[in-house]
Design an enzyme around this catalytic site. Structure first.
Site, mmCIF file in Angstrom:
data_model
loop_
_atom_site.group_PDB
_atom_site.id
_atom_site.type_symbol
_atom_site.label_atom_id
_atom_site.label_comp_id
_atom_site.label_asym_id
_atom_site.label_seq_id
_atom_site.Cartn_x
_atom_site.Cartn_y
_atom_site.Cartn_z
ATOM 1 N N HIS A 177 0.802 -1.233 0.000
ATOM 2 C CA HIS A 177 0.000 0.000 0.000
ATOM 3 C C HIS A 177 0.828 1.272 0.000
ATOM 4 C CE1 HIS A 177 -4.004 -1.830 0.794
ATOM 5 N NE2 HIS A 177 -3.285 -2.747 1.420
ATOM 6 N N LYS B 177 -8.028 14.131 4.239
ATOM 7 C CA LYS B 177 -7.139 12.959 4.253
ATOM 8 C C LYS B 177 -6.141 13.157 5.385
ATOM 9 C CE LYS B 177 -6.082 14.161 -0.061
ATOM 10 N NZ LYS B 177 -6.276 12.928 -0.798
ATOM 11 N N ARG B 178 -5.372 12.097 5.746
ATOM 12 C CA ARG B 178 -4.337 12.281 6.753
ATOM 13 C C ARG B 178 -3.437 13.456 6.359
ATOM 14 N NH1 ARG B 178 -3.729 8.202 10.837
ATOM 15 N NH2 ARG B 178 -1.892 9.400 11.408
ATOM 16 N N LYS C 222 1.164 14.449 0.720
ATOM 17 C CA LYS C 222 -0.186 14.748 0.223
ATOM 18 C C LYS C 222 -0.348 16.237 -0.098
ATOM 19 C CE LYS C 222 -2.172 10.914 2.918
ATOM 20 N NZ LYS C 222 -2.860 10.020 1.961
ATOM 21 N N THR D 223 -8.359 6.769 -2.063
ATOM 22 C CA THR D 223 -9.725 6.261 -2.197
ATOM 23 C C THR D 223 -10.701 7.398 -1.928
ATOM 24 O OG1 THR D 223 -9.470 5.425 0.052
ATOM 25 C CG2 THR D 223 -9.340 3.806 -1.727
ATOM 26 N N LYS E 245 -14.414 8.526 -3.590
ATOM 27 C CA LYS E 245 -15.621 8.881 -2.835
ATOM 28 C C LYS E 245 -16.137 10.247 -3.275
ATOM 29 C CE LYS E 245 -13.610 6.215 0.822
ATOM 30 N NZ LYS E 245 -12.641 6.213 1.930
HETATM 31 C C1 26V Z 1 2.244 1.753 8.505
HETATM 32 C C2 26V Z 1 2.312 1.721 9.867
HETATM 33 C C3 26V Z 1 3.618 1.549 10.484
HETATM 34 C C4 26V Z 1 3.565 1.224 11.962
HETATM 35 C C5 26V Z 1 2.553 2.037 12.692
HETATM 36 C C6 26V Z 1 1.173 1.857 12.127
HETATM 37 C C7 26V Z 1 1.149 1.860 10.643
HETATM 38 C C8 26V Z 1 -0.050 1.995 9.985
HETATM 39 C C9 26V Z 1 -0.096 2.011 8.618
HETATM 40 C C10 26V Z 1 1.046 1.899 7.868
HETATM 41 C C11 26V Z 1 1.013 1.903 6.369
HETATM 42 C C12 26V Z 1 -0.041 2.732 5.811
HETATM 43 C C13 26V Z 1 -0.094 2.603 4.329
HETATM 44 C C14 26V Z 1 -1.368 3.184 3.801
HETATM 45 O O1 26V Z 1 -2.280 3.510 4.530
HETATM 46 N N1 26V Z 1 -1.443 3.310 2.508
HETATM 47 C C15 26V Z 1 -2.619 3.851 1.846
HETATM 48 O O2 26V Z 1 -3.394 2.741 1.403
HETATM 49 C C16 26V Z 1 -4.566 3.148 0.734
HETATM 50 C C17 26V Z 1 -5.342 1.900 0.408
HETATM 51 O O3 26V Z 1 -4.646 1.128 -0.515
HETATM 52 C C18 26V Z 1 -4.212 3.945 -0.496
HETATM 53 O O4 26V Z 1 -5.391 4.382 -1.115
HETATM 54 C C19 26V Z 1 -3.359 5.148 -0.124
HETATM 55 O O5 26V Z 1 -2.927 5.813 -1.288
HETATM 56 C C20 26V Z 1 -2.157 4.701 0.678
HETATM 57 O O6 26V Z 1 -1.439 5.807 1.168
#
Ligand code: 26V
Length: 817
Positions: free
Chosen positions: A360, A551-552, A557, A659, A663
């Site tokens: 992701h 978004k975050r 971004k 995503t 939406k």
């Molecule tokens: C990494 C970590 C590292 C440890 C702490 C908790 C944590 C939580 C999440 C992540 C990775 C997040 C990656 C992510 O959210 N990617 C997003 O995924 C979406 C669904 O595929 C996509 O639409 C977004 O573009 C993408 O940024």
């Protein structure tokens, strides 16, 4: 076991039947009556009445799965951003209006109740919400899919803005009880940590461990307009000993309770960070805790109807939502080889056929690695298994590649540069028969850059499955005015087959439809306007252009690009207040990871700019800036339907898919965006003329970087940009603390501007002018908005899940007849 017929009532869903159910549930479930009931009690009783209507379908689905001996999909995710369930379940059952009437007849306003339900916010952002959309789609398509994750007691923090700053408060979402879950105290598994390994006879044993119990909680996932109903099983940590008895007997009560609390910490809270590998031991414990329980559970379920592991891979597919659940691989190897005594090679063959992995993000800082030392201490057996997998893998590759040692070093599961670390993505790829990215561009870049060696070694493994969203929540539920209009014109079938929206193309030139479309959007804008007035005390004009970036908060971004443009626009309005400005409300919403300083500073800047702009009498309604606090699923459902313009402005090559872009377009917003992630595919689907595409492409970003990017030159050469940046640097927006935003200035101008904000600024400002020009012509604008909605068919999560089911999981829908 003898089976007895249970004499349960077959519930129907007339207004009268619902009314009786609610009253019964209030009396016998909540233990109150209409006199003593609080609003929360009504919500609880109504939720139980709805849940009652799902259970029979749920039992039936489970029974059919066993009877048909189906292949099941296990979707493993550390995050599920479900949001609220009440309205969603009503719509799935088709009993929304009946319930509203039943409640009204009891003197209760359903719209007030729905707002009381807390969000299940067990996720950070896109990855967690995607998992929730996928659960909805799997159930709707009748795919036998199980979500597996952690029942965090504290979900995503609540965000408040205090004096312009983000303040986080804990989200104890279970405070009032959760009517949607069924505790399953009979389903508990021991999860071990620590200890050491010994060889006994032919087998390895893992001994001297500490343990915690994982207890199951099941949530019903209704499919839309089908009786197929799936399960989300979340694990909660329970101490193996209620209390440390020896400490208790010594009278050391504090210590007796401490041990229990410590072991139960594992499922206490969600890591509120989606950008950096937190690198914390507790996070590693969480990851192992949930995959260990899940692997034990799937073996148990398989073994109920099979006596050997011969058909394991034909009956089970395990999907890894990013690398967070990757320890499922060595855990399943351990269970098969050490506990069930399956030969290593056979176990590995099954695993390779069962596992698949979605990546992701390409951001290097978000690619998980775990310190070998920490793994050795916490999961010694798993580390041995990982080393063995690596040895066999590298041996095979070594032979094939003529011992290309540089390549072997790059692809090894162990990063040997400095402190040794296990590369979780590499482990996922080696064990999976399919690895996918989440948009065409992202999948391409993934195989070109971060996984290039693997893509050469295993070209057949890599594939793309572009993300999608559930139209049930994001259109039917979030925008009743627009969905009612669509129903009236093309029928209701689009909820199950989003490609039906293409029929709206025929209405693009139908003036009465365009008028009704504008009116539906206007109702959504008024609803938002009223909420902003009530809750934030800000007044905005519903006829202004509503421009949203939700978004975050993250540098890639580029909320900063948006703010910079707001500042430039503000200066322009002040210079020429009499010009024919298109009134705009620029809205931001999003959380910053609690430890991400720059993201928090960006929120502060938005706050300070909005204070200045909104109170400037020269500006009036021409420009307003609003930061909507506590972005989450429910806030998204409120604001997305009110958007005219959708800001999708990440540096090309950084946003894996996005995503929110889908939406917003589904709700008739026009996108201003870069050619990044799924924006590219949205553009192909809705037509470039119906979007505002600007900025460097991913290739151009690379080229500019190689050629030597000089942001200071852009600052010096663009006078409007220079003034805005100088205002930021010198405290124009923060006179009380002039240096507050100095680092933002330096990041952009002096420290390399990693995300090329300045490189895209001029193009962005031009695209924003094009936006204004289109908005001045309401007919042209509405035509584009309708084209956006009409083109969204392929962005349904149903299409996405169909591709996973056929191309990756090889599972078929359950026969419900
Ligand atoms: C990494 C970590 C590292 C440890 C702490 C908790 C944590 C939580 C999440 C992540 C990775 C997040 C990656 C992510 O959210 N990617 C997003 O995924 C979406 C669904 O595929 C996509 O639409 C977004 O573009 C993408 O940024």
């Amino acid at each position: 076991m003898t089976t007895v017929d249970l004499e349960f009532d077959q519930l129907n869903s007339t207004v009268d039947a619902l009314r009786r159910s609610i009253s019964n549930r209030m009396m016998y479930g909540v233990g109150k009556d209409a006199v003593t009931a609080h609003p929360h009690d009504w919500l609880h009783a109504a939720a139980l009445a709805v849940r009652d209507r799902l259970v029979a379908r749920w039992m039936k689905t489970t029974r059919l799965q066993y009877e048909q001996d189906v292949k099941r999909v296990y979707y493993l995710s550390m995050e599920f951003l479900i949001g609220r369930t009440f309205t969603n379940a009503l719509l799935a059952l088709g009993i929304h209006d009946q319930m509203k009437e039943a409640l009204a007849s009891l003197g209760v306003d359903m719209d007030v109740l729905t707002e009381l339900e807390p969000d299940a916010a067990l996720g950070n952002g896109g990855l967690g919400r995607l998992a929730a959309c996928f659960l909805d789609a799997m159930a709707t398509l009748g795919i036998p899919g199980f979500g597996y994750g952690i029942r965090y007691e504290y979900g995503m923090f609540r965000q408040q803005i205090v004096n312009g700053e983000q303040v986080e408060t804990p989200d104890y979402w279970l405070r009032a009880g959760n009517p949607w879950e069924f505790p399953r105290p009979e389903i508990q598994y021991l999860v071990h940590f620590g200890g050491r390994t010994v060889q006994r006879d032919e087998h390895v044993e893992w001994i001297d461990t500490e343990h915690v119990n994982a207890m199951a909680y099941d949530t019903v996932i209704p499919g839309y307009a089908t009786s197929a109903t799936n399960t989300l099983r979340l694990w909660s940590a329970r101490a193996t000993e209620e209390l440390d008895l020896s400490a208790f007997n010594r009278g050391d009560y504090r210590r007796a309770v401490d041990a229990k609390n410590m072991s139960e910490n594992v499922s206490r809270l969600l890591y509120p960070d989606d950008s950096t590998s937190a690198g914390r031991e507790l996070r590693l414990r969480q990851e192992y805790f949930f995959v260990s329980a899940t692997m034990q559970d799937l073996i148990r379920r398989y073994m109920r109807t099979h006596s050997t592991f011969g058909r394991f891979h034909e009956k089970v597919a395990v999907h890894l939502n990013d690398t967070h659940p990757v320890l499922a691989i060595p855990e399943l190897m351990r269970l098969l080889v050490d506990v069930h005594h399956v030969p290593w090679e056979r176990a590995w063959q099954s695993i390779e056929q069962m596992f698949s992995y979605t990546n992701h993000t390409l951001m290097p800082e978000a690619l998980e690695t775990w310190d070998v030392e920490m793994l050795a201490r916490l999961l010694p057996r798993h580390l041995e298994i990982i080393f063995e997998i690596n040895a066999q893998f590298l041996k095979r590759v070594g032979e094939q590649s003529g011992h290309d040692t540089e390549m072997i070093r790059r692809i090894s599961l162990i990063d040997e540069y400095g402190q040794r670390r296990v590369r979780m993505a590499h482990l996922a790829i080696v064990a999976s028969h399919k690895v996918n990215g989440v948009s065409k561009l992202h999948s391409q870049l993934m195989t070109r850059d971060i996984f290039a060696d693997f893509a050469r070694l295993f070209p057949e493994r890599f594939t793309n499955v572009t993300n999608g969203i559930t139209p049930r929540r994001w259109l039917a539920q979030a925008s009743r005015p627009l969905s009612a209009l669509i129903d009236e014109r093309i029928g209701t079938h689009w909820r199950s087959d989003l490609f039906d929206l293409a029929k709206l193309r025929d209405l693009a030139d139908d003036a009465s439809f365009a008028e009704a479309f504008r009116e539906a959007k206007r109702q959504n804008k008024i609803r938002l306007t009223q909420r902003l007035a009530q809750q934030l005390k800000v007044t905005v004009d519903p006829d202004a252009l509503f421009d949203l970036q939700v978004k975050r908060i993250h540098e890639y971004k580029r909320q900063l690009l948006n703010v910079l443009h707001v500042i430039v626009r503000y200066n322009q309005i002040r210079a020429e207040p009499e010009k024919d400005w298109v009134p705009r409300v620029v809205m931001f919403a999003g959380k910053a990871a609690s430890a991400y300083r720059m993201a928090k500073t960006i929120i502060r800047l938005i706050g300070d700019v909005s204070a200045k702009v909104n109170h400037d009498p020269l500006v009036g309604d021409r420009l307003k800036v609003v930061f909507v606090p506590n972005y989450g699923v429910s806030v998204a459902e409120l604001i997305i339907p009110a958007a005219d313009l959708s800001e999708q402005i990440s540096t090309a090559g950084t946003e894996a898919s996005g995503t929110g872009n889908m939406k917003l377009a589904l709700n008739g917003a026009l996108t201003i965006g870069t050619l990044d992630g799924a924006n590219i595919e949205i553009c192909d689907a809705v037509g470039r003329e119906n979007m505002f595409i600007f900025g460097h492409t991913a290739d151009e970003v690379d080229a500019l970087r190689s050629a030597g990017y000089r942001p200071r030159q852009l600052y010096e050469e663009n006078p409007e940009l220079r003034v805005a940046l100088d205002q930021i640097r010198t405290g124009f927006f923060s006179p009380d603390d002039p240096l507050r935003f100095a680092d933002i200035f330096h990041t952009l101008v002096d420290w390399g501007d990693q995300y090329m904000v300045l490189a895209d600024f001029a193009a962005f400002a031009q695209a924003q002018n094009d936006v204004d020009a289109r908005f001045r012509d309401p007919h042209a604008w509405t035509r584009s908005a309708i084209a956006n909605v009409a083109g969204m068919g392929q962005f349904s999560a149903d299409r996405t899940i169909g591709e996973y089911a056929r191309g990756i999981w090889h599972v078929k829908p359950l026969d419900m007849s």
